[in-house]
Design an enzyme around this catalytic site. Structure first.
Site, PDB file in Angstrom:
ATOM      1  N   ASP A 133      -2.039  -4.787   2.733  1.00 23.91           N
ATOM      2  CA  ASP A 133      -2.846  -3.717   1.859  1.00 23.91           C
ATOM      3  C   ASP A 133      -3.507  -2.768   2.642  1.00 23.91           C
ATOM      4  OD1 ASP A 133      -3.956  -3.819  -0.948  1.00 23.91           O
ATOM      5  OD2 ASP A 133      -5.967  -3.653   0.170  1.00 23.91           O
ATOM      6  N   GLU A 189       6.894 -14.984  16.729  1.00 26.84           N
ATOM      7  CA  GLU A 189       7.036 -16.061  16.937  1.00 26.84           C
ATOM      8  C   GLU A 189       7.895 -17.023  16.384  1.00 26.84           C
ATOM      9  OE1 GLU A 189       2.931 -17.227  17.113  1.00 26.84           O
ATOM     10  OE2 GLU A 189       2.294 -16.203  18.741  1.00 26.84           O
TER      11      GLU A 189
HETATM   12  C1  NOJ Z   1      -4.496  -1.447  -2.676  1.00 23.17           C
HETATM   13  C2  NOJ Z   1      -4.235  -2.482  -3.763  1.00 23.17           C
HETATM   14  O1  NOJ Z   1      -2.862  -2.489  -4.280  1.00 23.17           O
HETATM   15  C3  NOJ Z   1      -5.041  -2.319  -4.676  1.00 23.17           C
HETATM   16  O2  NOJ Z   1      -4.777  -2.957  -5.942  1.00 23.17           O
HETATM   17  C4  NOJ Z   1      -6.462  -2.616  -4.223  1.00 23.17           C
HETATM   18  O3  NOJ Z   1      -7.348  -2.188  -5.427  1.00 23.17           O
HETATM   19  C5  NOJ Z   1      -6.724  -1.709  -3.150  1.00 23.17           C
HETATM   20  N1  NOJ Z   1      -5.743  -1.530  -2.096  1.00 23.17           N
HETATM   21  C6  NOJ Z   1      -7.800  -2.175  -2.230  1.00 23.17           C
HETATM   22  O4  NOJ Z   1      -7.608  -3.463  -1.841  1.00 23.17           O
END
Ligand code: NOJ
Ligand code: CA
Length: 558
Positions: free
Chosen positions: A218, A268
């Site tokens: 993310d 790993e």
């Molecule tokens: C991207 C994620 O896909 C989204 O749903 C989220 O709100 C933001 N990153 C923050 O983590």
């Protein structure tokens, strides 16, 4: 015009050795709280996913990507993680997780989990310790704390706006401020702190040891930050290019040190664990850096998702991304829908963007789905054509739960039922993302259309009935069966990561051939065209009269 694009010298068929399984995989994204609710509390859970593994197997996906399932107050749909190495008790236990992994693996389906390194939740034990330990403490150094401006530090250290709207700095009881690029409940980690780095390596090992095959990373482009003593203003940030790796917050060059360290851990394992970056960066070239083999290995390419249903745009995007993937030594990714955007069956039923840089479908959602008028039939026809085009491309295809049903966005969620912080932080400006997160309809009727036995946590509209799995299961013309057949064929046909563009009868038609005589023709125009030669394998529209109708795709074998 005949252009050959070969994204990798070596062949990487889907069936190839385990270490390359991801290169052309079909990955199905599950938003766990909205997939299937086994214990009838209205919230989707891990046992619900396990119970639907036969559905996933029949659909024919190679892997599942699970959005966050960690303990969370759900200030941002689970992207506010309290504990990176546990399961949210609201949706299961670690034992349930193990059972789910075993069931997926027994069905030949891999599992990718979401990892959220840019920020934790404010309930994470480290943030709580940071608050308690006070100013200047090692505990506070794991996050980004600053004194405020003004005579008594009563003003934020900078005027920055968070991604969901509202200020990006929040003051704590002793007067300091912490940075959160997203919701206030999502404090940003300080990635210059060794504890933070080590803890994520521990987390990567924790899930890899539990059998997880990979990670979706993310906000991968946000972790490295360069914050001078005097912070730039929001206006200055906005004016700083994000193209050269020097922006204070986004896509900094040194972010790649983090992922090189991750790759050592991922390697790993045998086969090495895979990772795919969510990196909204300035160019395909910047994106390719995340995808290099000594880093995450793959990165999302959102270009098709941001495009109109338009032959010219699709041609340019496919060509550019295949070329960039080749440079990165990765395979490319394709995606039309996910849990953050208006579903593509809806987007394609709305007027085209024509390059306008607006969140697609936002205006329509804000109007409660009334303005402009949505053309549902066109939207679904184009979505089917686009998906069939995408499933014929080299690289990995990321699908979002429900797109195989042709599900549209839900526009009429009552204000008091919304959950997304984006909706609340920006009233009347940002419609939020709840409309694509409504629990799936499995049956035509029942309390929550077979999602579970209680009312679903987000309200489902009555039109979900006709799009339910039950309604489509036996209908050969259904979108569900189109996806099933396409995925089965793709499995058979997917071959070297290359394609050759073939001459087509108009600029509205794209025609490409894969190395084994597999051809994909998409008519983006509205008028039927003569069907090119070849054995018809599958089509998104009715080929009754030997023509390829407007806004449809056919796969041929020659
Ligand atoms: C991207 C994620 O896909 C989204 O749903 C989220 O709100 C933001 N990153 C923050 O983590
Ligand atoms: Ca449940």
């Amino acid at each position: 015009m005949t252009t050959v694009i070969d994204s990798k010298a070596a062949d990487h068929p889907a069936e190839a050795g385990d270490a390359t399984w991801w290169r052309q995989a079909t990955v199905y994204q599950i938003y766990p709280r909205s997939f299937a609710d086994a214990n009838g509390d209205g919230i989707g859970d891990l046992s619900g996913i396990t119970s639907r593994v036969p559905y996933l197997k029949r659909l024919g996906v190679d892997a599942v990507w699970l959005s966050p399932f960690y303990p969370s107050a759900l200030a941002d749909g689970g992207y506010d993680v309290d504990d990176y190495r546990d399961v949210d008790p609201k949706i299961g236990t670690l034992d349930d997780f193990d059972e789910m992994v075993a069931a997926l693996h027994a069905a030949g389906i891999k599992l990718i989990v979401d990892i959220v390194p840019n920020h934790s939740s404010n309930r994470h034990v480290w943030f709580q310790q940071a608050l308690a330990a006070g100013k200047g403490s090692p505990e506070r150094d794991r996050y980004i704390f600053r004194d405020g401006l003004g005579e008594n530090g009563e003003l934020p250290p900078a005027d920055w706006t968070a991604m969901f709207g509202g200020p990006a700095w929040t003051q704590v009881d002793d007067g300091q401020w912490y940075l959160h690029l997203f919701a206030e409940e999502q404090p940003d980690f300080n990635w210059q702190n060794r504890d933070v780095r080590d803890d994520f390596l521990t987390t990567l090992r924790f899930w890899s040891d539990r059998g997880v095959d990979g990670f979706r990373v993310d906000v991968a482009h946000g972790c490295a930050k360069d914050l001078p003593d005097v912070l730039p203003s929001q206006a200055a940030l906005d004016a700083t290019p994000t193209t050269d790796g020097q922006h204070p917050l986004w896509d900094r060059n040194e972010v790649h040190d983090i992922y090189r360290e991750w790759r050592e851990v991922l390697n790993e394992y045998d086969p090495p664990r895979i990772a795919v970056a969510e990196a909204w960066v300035a160019s395909a070239e910047r994106r390719a850096r995340y995808a290099s083999p000594d880093e995450l290995g793959q990165a999302f390419n959102f270009d098709l998702l941001e495009a109109d249903f338009d032959a010219g745009q699709f041609l340019e995007i496919v060509s550019t991304n295949l070329a960039e993937a080749k440079i990165a030594g990765s395979s490319t990714t394709w995606v039309f829908s996910n849990h953050d955007v208006v579903r593509h069956a809806t987007r394609y039923g709305l007027p085209p963007l024509n390059g306008r840089d607006v969140k697609q479908g936002a205006d329509w959602l804000l109007s409660g789905g009334t303005t402009p008028e949505l053309d549902i039939v066109t939207g679904l026809r184009r979505a089917r054509a686009a998906s069939l085009f995408m499933l014929g491309l080299p690289g990995s295809a990321y699908l979002y739960q429900g797109e195989e049903l042709g599900l549209g966005e839900v526009a009429d969620i009552p204000a008091d039922r919304h959950q997304d912080p984006a909706f609340f932080h920006n009233p009347g400006v940002d419609p939020g993302r709840d409309g694509c997160r409504v629990p799936l309809p499995w049956t035509r009727s029942g309390d929550s259309f077979g999602f579970g036995s209680a009312e679903a946590h987000l309200p489902q509209p009555s039109w979900f009935a006709r799009l339910s799995v039950e309604a489509q299961d036996d209908d050969p013309a259904s979108t569900l069966n189109l996806y099933r057949r396409a995925l089965a064929l793709r499995d058979e046909l997917q071959t070297a990561e290359s394609l050759e563009w073939l001459e087509s009868e108009s600029a509205d038609v794209l025609h490409f051939r894969r190395p084994n005589g597999w051809e994909v023709v998409t008519n983006f125009g509205t008028e039927p065209i003569a069907l090119p030669e070849g054995e018809v394998l599958i089509s998104s529209g009715d080929l009754g009269d030997g023509m390829l109708p407007g806004e449809s795709t056919v796969w041929l074998k020659n």
